[in-house]
Scaffold this active site. Structure first.
Site, PDB file in Angstrom:
ATOM      1  N   GLU A 175       0.881  -1.174   0.000  1.00 45.96           N
ATOM      2  CA  GLU A 175       0.000   0.000   0.000  1.00 45.96           C
ATOM      3  C   GLU A 175       0.909   1.212   0.000  1.00 45.96           C
ATOM      4  OE1 GLU A 175      -3.098  -0.036  -0.469  1.00 45.96           O
ATOM      5  OE2 GLU A 175      -3.434  -2.177  -0.230  1.00 45.96           O
TER       6      GLU A 175
ATOM      7  N   CYS B 241      -1.883   8.551   4.367  1.00 47.67           N
ATOM      8  CA  CYS B 241      -1.885   8.296   2.925  1.00 47.67           C
ATOM      9  C   CYS B 241      -3.205   8.726   2.320  1.00 47.67           C
ATOM     10  CB  CYS B 241      -1.636   6.827   2.675  1.00 47.67           C
ATOM     11  SG  CYS B 241      -2.708   5.820   3.681  1.00 47.67           S
TER      12      CYS B 241
HETATM   13  P1  NAD Z   1       9.011   5.223   3.125  1.00 48.42           P
HETATM   14  O1  NAD Z   1       8.781   4.534   1.813  1.00 48.42           O
HETATM   15  O2  NAD Z   1      10.046   6.268   3.169  1.00 48.42           O
HETATM   16  O3  NAD Z   1       9.441   4.146   4.218  1.00 48.42           O
HETATM   17  C1  NAD Z   1       8.646   3.000   4.479  1.00 48.42           C
HETATM   18  C2  NAD Z   1       9.543   1.934   5.066  1.00 48.42           C
HETATM   19  O4  NAD Z   1      10.422   1.457   4.039  1.00 48.42           O
HETATM   20  C3  NAD Z   1      10.454   2.427   6.198  1.00 48.42           C
HETATM   21  O5  NAD Z   1      10.545   1.429   7.182  1.00 48.42           O
HETATM   22  C4  NAD Z   1      11.777   2.617   5.490  1.00 48.42           C
HETATM   23  O6  NAD Z   1      12.877   2.544   6.343  1.00 48.42           O
HETATM   24  C5  NAD Z   1      11.746   1.441   4.545  1.00 48.42           C
HETATM   25  N1  NAD Z   1      12.659   1.527   3.407  1.00 48.42           N
HETATM   26  C6  NAD Z   1      13.155   2.625   2.787  1.00 48.42           C
HETATM   27  N2  NAD Z   1      13.933   2.255   1.745  1.00 48.42           N
HETATM   28  C7  NAD Z   1      13.916   0.909   1.706  1.00 48.42           C
HETATM   29  C8  NAD Z   1      14.492  -0.077   0.862  1.00 48.42           C
HETATM   30  N3  NAD Z   1      15.257   0.265  -0.177  1.00 48.42           N
HETATM   31  N4  NAD Z   1      14.245  -1.377   1.108  1.00 48.42           N
HETATM   32  C9  NAD Z   1      13.450  -1.737   2.142  1.00 48.42           C
HETATM   33  N5  NAD Z   1      12.871  -0.860   2.975  1.00 48.42           N
HETATM   34  C10 NAD Z   1      13.094   0.446   2.761  1.00 48.42           C
HETATM   35  O7  NAD Z   1       7.591   5.754   3.642  1.00 48.42           O
HETATM   36  P2  NAD Z   1       7.266   6.576   4.985  1.00 48.42           P
HETATM   37  O8  NAD Z   1       7.822   7.949   4.847  1.00 48.42           O
HETATM   38  O9  NAD Z   1       7.605   5.787   6.195  1.00 48.42           O
HETATM   39  O10 NAD Z   1       5.665   6.638   4.899  1.00 48.42           O
HETATM   40  C11 NAD Z   1       5.022   7.581   4.119  1.00 48.42           C
HETATM   41  C12 NAD Z   1       4.499   6.971   2.837  1.00 48.42           C
HETATM   42  O11 NAD Z   1       3.691   5.850   3.155  1.00 48.42           O
HETATM   43  C13 NAD Z   1       3.601   7.923   2.066  1.00 48.42           C
HETATM   44  O12 NAD Z   1       3.896   7.847   0.693  1.00 48.42           O
HETATM   45  C14 NAD Z   1       2.201   7.389   2.362  1.00 48.42           C
HETATM   46  O13 NAD Z   1       1.241   7.720   1.386  1.00 48.42           O
HETATM   47  C15 NAD Z   1       2.452   5.928   2.461  1.00 48.42           C
HETATM   48  N6  NAD Z   1       1.402   5.229   3.229  1.00 48.42           N
HETATM   49  C16 NAD Z   1       0.470   4.507   2.537  1.00 48.42           C
HETATM   50  C17 NAD Z   1      -0.556   3.863   3.218  1.00 48.42           C
HETATM   51  C18 NAD Z   1      -1.609   3.076   2.461  1.00 48.42           C
HETATM   52  O14 NAD Z   1      -2.338   2.318   3.087  1.00 48.42           O
HETATM   53  N7  NAD Z   1      -1.699   3.230   1.155  1.00 48.42           N
HETATM   54  C19 NAD Z   1      -0.629   3.966   4.607  1.00 48.42           C
HETATM   55  C20 NAD Z   1       0.356   4.685   5.284  1.00 48.42           C
HETATM   56  C21 NAD Z   1       1.368   5.314   4.577  1.00 48.42           C
END
Ligand code: NAD
Length: 541
Positions: free
Chosen positions: A293, A327
Site C-alpha cells: 500500500e 496516505c
Molecule cells: P518510506 O517509503 O520512506 O518508508 C517506508 C519503510 O520502508 C520504512 O521502514 C523505510 O525505512 C523502509 N525503506 C526505505 N527504503 C527501503 C528499501 N530500499 N528497502 C526496504 N525498505 C526500505 O515511507 P514513509 O515515509 O515511512 O511513509 C510515508 C508513505 O507511506 C507515504 O507515501 C504514504 O502515502 C504511504 N502510506 C500509505 C498507506 C496506504 O495504506 N496506502 C498507509 C500509510 C502510509
C-alpha cells in the site's frame, strides 16, 4: 489435543475513549507521558527471541521537540539481517503446524494487552515519537491495532472453513498452508496499527516475518514487539531489525527464501523493492507475493449545490489531521466558482481555531511533521507555490523548525489544474484548490480522474443524487476508498476495507480476507476411497 471446529464471531470495533479531564484513562496517559518523557529507552534488535545490542547506535527524537531524545536504538548490520532470516526460517514449521486457534488466541491476547494493560504506554509512545495528539493516537495505536487483530481472527476463520465439495467415493479438502519461506514486513512511520498488521496478518496465517520498522516510529514499534512476545508469539516468529532500509531490503530480496513482502510506505520504495524482486526471480524457491500500500494524491470533488459547511469541515479535517501525514489525506480540491468564496472563508476560519503545538497539550489540533527531511520537502512545495504566478496562499504558508518541525495548515489556490501541488504527493499539511466553472462539471471530473498517477482515496460532496452517481461512475478507478459527503480519511477496520490501486498499491484491502488470502498457499487434497483398477471407460468395453 485441540480438536475443536471453532467459529469466531464478527467482533465489534474497539470503542474510542474520550480522555476527558480527570478520567482514569487521561490520568494514566499523563503519568505515562511523563515517564516516557524522562526516560531514554534502549532499543535492541530482537532476533529468534533474543535481544541483540550491536553497539551501532541511532537516536529517536520527539518531532515536536527535536532536541529531546526518547530512545537510542541498535542498528542491524549484514550479520544480524542474515540471522533474522535464519531465525524466521527456523521458526516457520512449528508455527505453521500449530492449530490455527492457537494462533488466533495469541492475536486476541495481543489485542487485550493493548486495549487494557498497555493502552497508556502505547498511546504515549505514539504521541511522543510520532507527534500525534490524543485522539489521533487513540484511533490508531489502540483502536485500529486491536481491530486489525480481532477482525483478522474472524476473517481467518471464514477462510479456513471454505472447503471444496466432496462426493461419493472421495473426500476433498483445502489446507491453507502458510507461504513456504519468510515474509518481509516493511512498515511506515505514520501508523502504529499498520506496523502491527504488516506482521500480524501473515503471522495469523502461519507465516514468520522479518520486520523492518521505520526509524522514526521505533519507540511505539518496539513496545509492540514486546507486547507480541508477552502474548506468546514464539521466538523467531517475528524478528525485529531496525536499521538501513536499503541494506535490509537488498539482503531480504536476494534471499532464496523470500516468500512475500508486506509493505506500506512510499511508492518509490515499493517500486525499488519490486524491481529488486524482479532482478532476483531466478533465485527464489517460490514466486514471492508482493503486497504493498503506497502513496496517494487524494481529492475532494465539490459539486455545485453542495453544503459548504459540510465541505469545509470535511476538507479541513481530511487535509490537516495528523498534519496531512495520512496516505488518505485530502490534498487537492475541485470547487465550483459559485461555492469557492464560502468554502474558502469557512476553511480560513477553521485555520484560526486549529491550534498547533506539542501533542502533550490536548488543545492542539495540529502537531509536528515527522522529521527534518519531511519538513524540508513539504516546505519546498509551499515555497514553490509562493514563487509561482499560478498560485496564491489562502491561509498558512508559515513554518518553523527551530524547536520542532512545525508547518501551519496551508491552503493554496491555483489557476492551473495541473499545478505541481495538484499532482504530486506532498505528505504534509497542504491542500491545493482549483476553482472550476459551474457549467464544467463533466470536464473537471475527467481532469480529476486523469491528473495524478495515484488511486487511493477521494470524496465527492453534493446534494443532487444524479450528479453524485455520475461522479461515482466517472471516478471509478480514481480511488479504492470513495466517500460521499464525507472526508476521505478515517477508514475503520471491518467497515471501510482500505487500499487503492493505480500507483497507490496492490489494493489487497488490509484488515480482511482479501489481504489474509495473500499469505496462504492452499493445498488441495483429494482422497479416493476405492481407486479404479482398469484404464478403460465403460463404453469401451
Ligand atoms: P518510506 O517509503 O520512506 O518508508 C517506508 C519503510 O520502508 C520504512 O521502514 C523505510 O525505512 C523502509 N525503506 C526505505 N527504503 C527501503 C528499501 N530500499 N528497502 C526496504 N525498505 C526500505 O515511507 P514513509 O515515509 O515511512 O511513509 C510515508 C508513505 O507511506 C507515504 O507515501 C504514504 O502515502 C504511504 N502510506 C500509505 C498507506 C496506504 O495504506 N496506502 C498507509 C500509510 C502510509
Amino acid at each position: 489435543m485441540n480438536n475443536s471446529i471453532y467459529n469466531f464471531n464478527l467482533p465489534a470495533n474497539e470503542p474510542v475513549l474520550q480522555y476527558l479531564q480527570g478520567s482514569p484513562e487521561r490520568v494514566a496517559l499523563e503519568q505515562e507521558l511523563n515517564r516516557q518523557s524522562s526516560t531514554v529507552e534502549e532499543i535492541p534488535l530482537i532476533i529468534g527471541g533474543e535481544r541483540i545490542f550491536t553497539g551501532s547506535i541511532g537516536k529517536v527524537v520527539m518531532p515536536h521537540k527535536h532536541g529531546h531524545v526518547i530512545a537510542r536504538y541498535h542498528k542491524a548490520g549484514e550479520r544480524e539481517i542474515k540471522m533474522a532470516v535464519e531465525a524466521a526460517k527456523t521458526a516457520h514449521d512449528s508455527w505453521n503446524s500449530q492449530h490455527w486457534t492457537t494462533r488466533a488466541s495469541i492475536m486476541l491476547k495481543i489485542a487485550e494487552l493493548i486495549t487494557v494493560k498497555y493502552r497508556a504506554k502505547l498511546n504515549a509512545a505514539t504521541m511522543l515519537g510520532q507527534s500525534k495528539n490524543i485522539y489521533q493516537s487513540e484511533i490508531d495505536a489502540i483502536c485500529e491495532t486491536a481491530d486489525f487483530l480481532r477482525f483478522n481472527v474472524y476473517f481467518a476463520s471464514e477462510i479456513y472453513k471454505t472447503q471444496p465439495l466432496s462426493s461419493f467415493n472421495q473426500l476433498n479438502r483445502m489446507e491453507y498452508r502458510a507461504l513456504e519461506g519468510v515474509v518481509f514486513a516493511v512498515s511506515p512511520f505514520n501508523f502504529t496499527a499498520i506496523a502491527s498488521n504488516l506482521n500480524m496478518s501473515p503471522v495469523m496465517m502461519g507465516n514468520t516475518t522479518v520486520w523492518k520498522p521505520a526509524t522514526t516510529s521505533l519507540l511505539s514499534n518496539y513496545y509492540l514487539m514486546e507486547i507480541f512476545m508477552e502474548a506468546g508469539v514464539p521466538a523467531g516468529v517475528v524478528n525485529f531489525i531496525p536499521g538501513s532500509g536499503a541494506q535490509i531490503g537488498s539482503i531480504l530480496t536476494s534471499s532464496p527464501d523470500l516468500a512475500g513482502i508486506h509493505f506500506t510506505g512510499s511508492n518509490s520504495t515499493f517500486n525499488s523493492l519490486w524491481k529488486s524482486v524482479a532482478n532476483n526471480l531466478e533465485n527464489y524457491k517460490s514466486y514471492p507475493r508482493l503486497v504493498g500500500e503506497t502513496g496517494g494524491k487524494d481529492f475532494i470533488f465539490v459539486l455545485p449545490g453542495a453544503d459548504t459547511d459540510e465541505v469545509a469541515a470535511g476538507a479541513f479535517s481530511g487535509a490537516f489531521e495528523y498534519q496531512g501525514q495520512k496516505c488518505s489525506a485530502a490534498s487537492r480540491m475541485y470547487i465550483p466558482e459559485s461555492l469557492w468564496e464560502s468554502i474558502r472563508d469557512k476553511m480560513t476560519e477553521f485555520s484560526k481555531v486549529a491550534k498547533m503545538g506539542a501533542p502533550t497539550d490536548p488543545m492542539n489540533f495540529v502537531n509536528a511533521v515527522i522529521d527534518e527531511s519531511a519538513f524540508n520537502d513539504i516546505v519546498s512545495f509551499i515555497d514553490y507555490a509562493k514563487g509561482s504566478e499560478k498560485a496564491e496562499i489562502i491561509f498558512g504558508g508559515t513554518y518553523d523548525k527551530s524547536e520542532g518541525y512545525f508547518i501551519s495548515p496551508t491552503m493554496i489556490k491555483t489557476s492551473d489544474p495541473h499545478f505541481k501541488t495538484m499532482e504530486e504527493e506532498i505528505f504534509g499539511p497542504v491542500i491545493t484548490a482549483y476553482v472550476y466553472k459551474d457549467s464544467d462539471v463533466e470536464e473537471t471530473l475527467d481532469m480529476c480522474n486523469n491528473t495524478s498517477p495515484y488511486g487511493l482515496t477521494g470524496a465527492v460532496f453534493g446534494k443532487d443524487r444524479m450528479e453524485i452517481v455520475k461522479a461515482c461512475s466517472k471516478l471509478q478507478y480514481a480511488a479504492g476508498n470513495f466517500y460521499i459527503n464525507d472526508k476521505p480519511t478515517g477508514a475503520v477496520v471491518g467497515k471501510q476495507p482500505f487500499g487503492g490501486s493505480r500507483g497507490s498499491g496492490t489494493n489487497d484491502k488490509a484488515g480482511g480476507e482479501f489481504n489474509l488470502i495473500r499469505w496462504v498457499s492452499p493445498r488441495t487434497v483429494k482422497e479416493t476411497f476405492i481407486p479404479p483398477k482398469d484404464i478403460l471407460y465403460g463404453y469401451m468395453k
